[in-house]
Design a protein around this motif. Structure first.
Motif, PDB file in Angstrom:
ATOM      1  N   THR A 183      36.226   7.326  -2.397  1.00  0.00           N
ATOM      2  CA  THR A 183      36.286   8.724  -1.971  1.00  0.00           C
ATOM      3  C   THR A 183      35.025   9.470  -2.393  1.00  0.00           C
ATOM      4  OG1 THR A 183      37.316   9.498  -4.031  1.00  0.00           O
ATOM      5  CG2 THR A 183      38.781   8.666  -2.296  1.00  0.00           C
ATOM      6  N   GLN A 213      35.019  12.166  -4.066  1.00  0.00           N
ATOM      7  CA  GLN A 213      35.186  12.553  -5.472  1.00  0.00           C
ATOM      8  C   GLN A 213      34.773  11.425  -6.416  1.00  0.00           C
ATOM      9  OE1 GLN A 213      37.464  12.906  -3.090  1.00  0.00           O
ATOM     10  NE2 GLN A 213      37.636  15.158  -2.891  1.00  0.00           N
ATOM     11  N   ARG A 221      31.864   4.840   1.238  1.00  0.00           N
ATOM     12  CA  ARG A 221      33.044   5.427   1.890  1.00  0.00           C
ATOM     13  C   ARG A 221      33.676   4.430   2.853  1.00  0.00           C
ATOM     14  NH1 ARG A 221      29.886  10.305   1.520  1.00  0.00           N
ATOM     15  NH2 ARG A 221      28.936   9.904   3.565  1.00  0.00           N
TER      16      ARG A 221
END
Length: 553
Positions: free
Chosen positions: A177, A179, A172
């Motif tokens: 992300t 997702q 991150r």
């Protein structure tokens, strides 16, 4: 799929250094100017016959006849199609690719996949650092050494260590992300690292891009149940399509025209570090259509090496039958119970020499499985009736006769299947010898390639001066000064370039060869001509050509 723009293809070919690409597969030595020579990476040879022209970006082997440009070489050695080869070279030489207009959805899907490849590669780097640089890696490094896996091999296969935490946070921080991490199989539903502390085996696609991981249990308190756990299946990772180590084994498989399929990742690594390279692992699954598609690009000769229990499992047998039905030459190496290829990797080549043909193995297995003599005969007959006649089939018939003590007339009643095509490819095809006329045409084209000033002379000849259709097409490209990506023309262009250099074809020789083509055409026309006036005209032209040949002599 979006189409790569033609200009991007040209940019990639222009930027790719063929000497650098070929040099990864075989040692090259400069012979003169832009010419390099080496041993052919496609077949075994003692004397170098493999020619590379760094200026034109072409290669040709005078031994086996393979040739082409840098794209052809990548396709042959990496087992890729044209588009994948261009992408491989673009990535290698950092050439941006532009595609024709495509739908927003297609562009979004392509960008998403690129992001998944990127985060998985970063994860592999993260795991590698923890194995080789972190304090927790010391114990795992000792474990690998105890298994006989040396550091060089472990690094080549990018082995790593999952610390059980920290990967998601690091990813991150790099801009990926939640997702994307979930889609790549790197986090669980709660967003935490998917893998607990485990030894990590990166799983790669045909181009060496990481698509997932297999993790081996290291501690008794591991929360995951399986000894080996794979990444969750997703857009990139599908277990049934993965052959572990294929991206590193491709060159050896193509050159040796054989692939050895074993069960485990550590078997692949152990064999690879002894210098035995054409080996991949099916990761505990039977051969699938996806596996066979990948292997068929490189070879039709498969050696299957499983332990005794796995080799007799129905799923494994179905995989063998699938491969045999697609024309693969299957050989089976059955190991003793509890034994792996990694247990004695140095003697592995000798084991292959004792491998059974698929039919011999299946007939033997059916006999051993049957409860009585009659059942054994019925089972074996069913296997043999589906097979075409071959030395392997005759060998299996002899085994059946010996084991069941069958008379010859009984065996004669087991008729072979009719030819269905798609059988094993010829393992050794001698190169076609050129006849005098074909050699004349090819030498003339080689001269024009080597001496551009002869193009005008070639332009004065029509396509009818050439008998071979491929030569006619090459004449057109040379006269019009057009490049082509057609595989046959690229290979011919490479051969002509190498031929002109090896034969030392001079401009003067080239001019003579073009005149010889004129002479041949005129003599043929004279033989077919019936009109007296036209015959006289042709004879005058022939006399001029012969005079020109005399002056060149």
């Amino acid at each position: 799929m979006a189409r790569i723009k033609d200009q991007s293809v040209r940019d990639v070919i222009a930027a790719a250094d063929i000497v650098e690409v070929v040099g990864q597969r075989t040692a090259l030595r400069r012979s003169s100017g832009t010419r390099y020579m080496g041993r052919c990476p496609f077949h075994d040879e003692r004397s170098p016959s493999f020619s590379v022209n760094s200026d034109l970006g072409l290669y040709h082997c005078f031994g086996c006849g393979k040739g082409g440009d840098v794209v052809t070489f990548v396709r042959e050695t990496e087992g890729l199609d044209f588009v994948a080869a261009i992408e491989w070279l673009a990535e290698r030489f950092r050439v941006p690719l532009e595609c024709e207009e495509s739908s927003p959805l297609a562009d979004e899907a392509r960008r998403r996949r690129e992001r998944l490849y990127a985060v998985l590669d970063q994860a592999a780097i993260f795991f590698e650092r923890h194995l080789w640089e972190g304090p927790a890696g010391e114990q795992v490094r000792a474990y690998l050494a105890g298994r006989g896996i040396r550091e060089e091999a472990a690094r080549a296969f990018r082995l790593g260590l999952s610390p059980g935490e920290g990967l998601a946070r690091k990813a991150r921080e790099k801009g990926f992300t939640a997702q994307e991490l979930r889609a790549a199989g790197l986090t669980n539903q709660r967003g935490n690292d998917y893998f607990p502390p485990r030894l990590m085996f990166p799983l790669a696609d045909a181009r060496g891009r990481v698509i997932g991981f297999q993790a081996r249990k290291l501690r008794d308190d591991d929360p995951l149940r399986g000894k080996y756990v794979n990444s969750p299946e997703g857009e990139l990772f599908k277990k049934s399509a993965v052959l572990y180590g294929l991206h590193l084994a491709r060159p050896a498989i193509a050159k040796q025209d054989r692939a050895v399929v074993v069960e485990g990742n550590t078997d692949v690594i152990a064999l690879h570090q002894t210098g035995f390279e054409p080996v991949v692992a099916s990761m505990g699954t039977a051969l699938t259509e996806a596996h066979l598609r990948e292997l068929a690009r490189l070879t039709r000769r498969l050696f299957l090496c499983f332990d005794a229990d796995a080799a007799g499992e129905d799923a494994t047998l179905r995989g063998m039958e699938l491969a045999a039905g697609q024309g693969f030459d299957i050989r089976v190496v059955t190991l003793a119970p509890g034994q792996d290829p990694a247990d004695a990797p140095d003697g592995f080549e000798a084991r292959l020499g004792d491998a059974e043909s698929y039919l011999h193995y299946r007939v033997r297995l059916e006999i051993e499985r049957a409860s009585d003599r009659q059942e054994a005969f019925v089972r074996a007959r069913e296997i043999l009736a589906r097979a075409e006649d071959s030395p392997e089939r005759q060998d299996a018939l002899r085994l059946l006769a010996d084991r069941l003590d069958l008379p010859r007339e009984t065996l004669s009643g087991i008729a072979p299947a009719r030819g269905r095509g798609g059988g094993p490819r010829e393992l050794s095809q001698p190169r076609k010898l050129l006849d005098a006329g074909e050699r004349l045409e090819r030498d003339a084209l080689a001269a024009v390639m080597a001496h551009g000033e002869l193009v005008d002379g070639l332009a004065e000849l029509s396509a009818d001066h050439f008998d071979v259709e491929l030569h006619r097409r090459m004449r057109f490209l040379l006269v019009e000064r057009i490049d082509s990506t057609d595989a046959d023309l690229v290979a011919l262009r490479a051969e002509l370039d190498a031929r002109a250099d090896r034969e030392g074809i001079t401009r003067r020789t080239g001019a003579e060869l073009l005149l010889r083509l004129r002479e041949r055409k005129l003599r043929r026309d004279l033989q077919a001509e019936e009109d007296l006036a036209r015959t006289t005209e042709l004879q005058a032209h022939l006399a001029k050509v012969r005079q020109a040949l005399t002056e060149l002599a």
